[in-house]
Write an enzyme that holds these catalytic residues in place. Structure first.
Site, PDB file in Angstrom:
ATOM      1  N   SER A   1       0.828  -1.318   0.081  1.00 25.04           N
ATOM      2  CA  SER A   1       0.046  -0.085   0.213  1.00 25.04           C
ATOM      3  C   SER A   1       0.690   1.315  -0.019  1.00 25.04           C
ATOM      4  CB  SER A   1      -0.952   0.042   1.225  1.00 25.04           C
ATOM      5  OG  SER A   1      -1.287   1.135   1.629  1.00 25.04           O
TER       6      SER A   1
ATOM      7  N   TYR B   1      -2.754  -0.611  10.288  1.00 25.69           N
ATOM      8  CA  TYR B   1      -2.651  -0.906   8.642  1.00 25.69           C
ATOM      9  C   TYR B   1      -1.325  -0.556   8.268  1.00 25.69           C
ATOM     10  CZ  TYR B   1      -4.104  -1.650   4.092  1.00 25.69           C
ATOM     11  OH  TYR B   1      -3.911  -1.679   2.562  1.00 25.69           O
TER      12      TYR B   1
END
Length: 273
Positions: free
Chosen positions: A146, A159
């Site tokens: 990501s 995350y």
């Protein structure tokens, strides 16, 4: 340059977390390039409609149950994958989850859920599949990361930590397994609308805020990842390993302007900070 560099005919690709979202788009891209698939989800029956779709494309697809937080499930999945085709050439480590909370509100269980799924699960899936790739002296492992692996965002502490870990893990495994003909790379999407974050994209003000910070002036669309995943899975990337490929519309270049808009001031007016 031959188009055959991107041809995956005869290859078998295993995609985790393929019952919805980006996992399905990545699977379609690989099938479109000629790969047969092994698709995983915690509930195998959730994959059946998608299996039919892949078969309609002319490719084979096998559903396998997998809970990436359960070591025995990972081991059983690897055995099932080998039994289905005899070999796995490509692994896309896509299964993941997110807990979106201010850092003060993140619980012990929140942290463990995200890190166990995104980071620990990715490592042990890669370990099991790489053992099979080692015997063939060939493999392509693509860890889905990501833009949060290179940028920090409020509300995404677990995350971001997990995706930053994926980036580091990718480099370590590339160094470890390159001698076996296995490349390991990280495909890092920017801001894409998924089932997990759809509620954010329903907020017009937030979308405008986001788009203003993306040089290409739009959020990502799933098909924007097609070329990147096929590249990393194919012979076209045979001398690429340990890398993180950001597909983010340029947001990772930085979110601050150094000049203000022409319509509001002179070009030479500079903002620094």
């Amino acid at each position: 340059m031959s188009i055959k560099l991107f041809d995956l005919t005869g290859q078998v690709a295993l995609v985790t977390g393929a019952s919805r979202g980006l996992g399905q788009y990545l699977s379609r891209a690989l099938a479109g390039a000629g790969a047969d698939l092994i698709l995983t989800s915690r509930r195998k029956e959730d994959l059946l409609p998608f299996i039919c779709e892949i078969e309609a494309m002319g490719q084979r697809a096998v559903p396998v149950a997998l809970d990436v937080r359960d070591q025995s499930s990972i081991e059983q999945m690897a055995e099932a994958a080998l039994a289905a085709y005899g070999k796995v050439h490509i692994l896309v480590n896509n299964a993941g989850c997110n807990v979106r909370k201010p850092a003060f509100e993140v619980t012990w269980d929140d942290w463990n859920l995200v890190l166990d799924t995104n980071l620990r699960g990715s490592f042990f899936v890669a370990q099991q599949i790489a053992r099979r790739m080692q015997a063939e002296q060939y493999g392509r492992i693509i860890n889905i990361g990501s833009v949060t692996s290179v940028f920090g965002y409020a509300g995404l502490a677990p995350y971001g930590a997990s995706r930053g870990g994926i980036r580091q893990l990718t480099m370590s495994l590339a160094d470890d397994w390159g001698r076996y003909g296995i490349t390991v790379n990280c495909l890092a999407p920017g801001w894409f609308e998924t089932a997990q974050n759809r509620v954010m994209y329903e907020n017009k003000e937030w979308v405008e805020y986001l788009v203003d910070r993306i040089p290409l002036k739009r959020p990502g669309e799933p098909h924007d990842l097609d070329g990147a995943v096929v590249f990393l899975a194919s012979e076209a990337s045979r001398y690429v390993t340990g890398q993180t490929l950001l597909v983010d519309g340029g947001i990772s270049t930085g979110a601050m302007r150094a000049t203000i808009n022409k319509h509001s001031a002179n070009d030479s007016d500079i903002r620094e900070g």
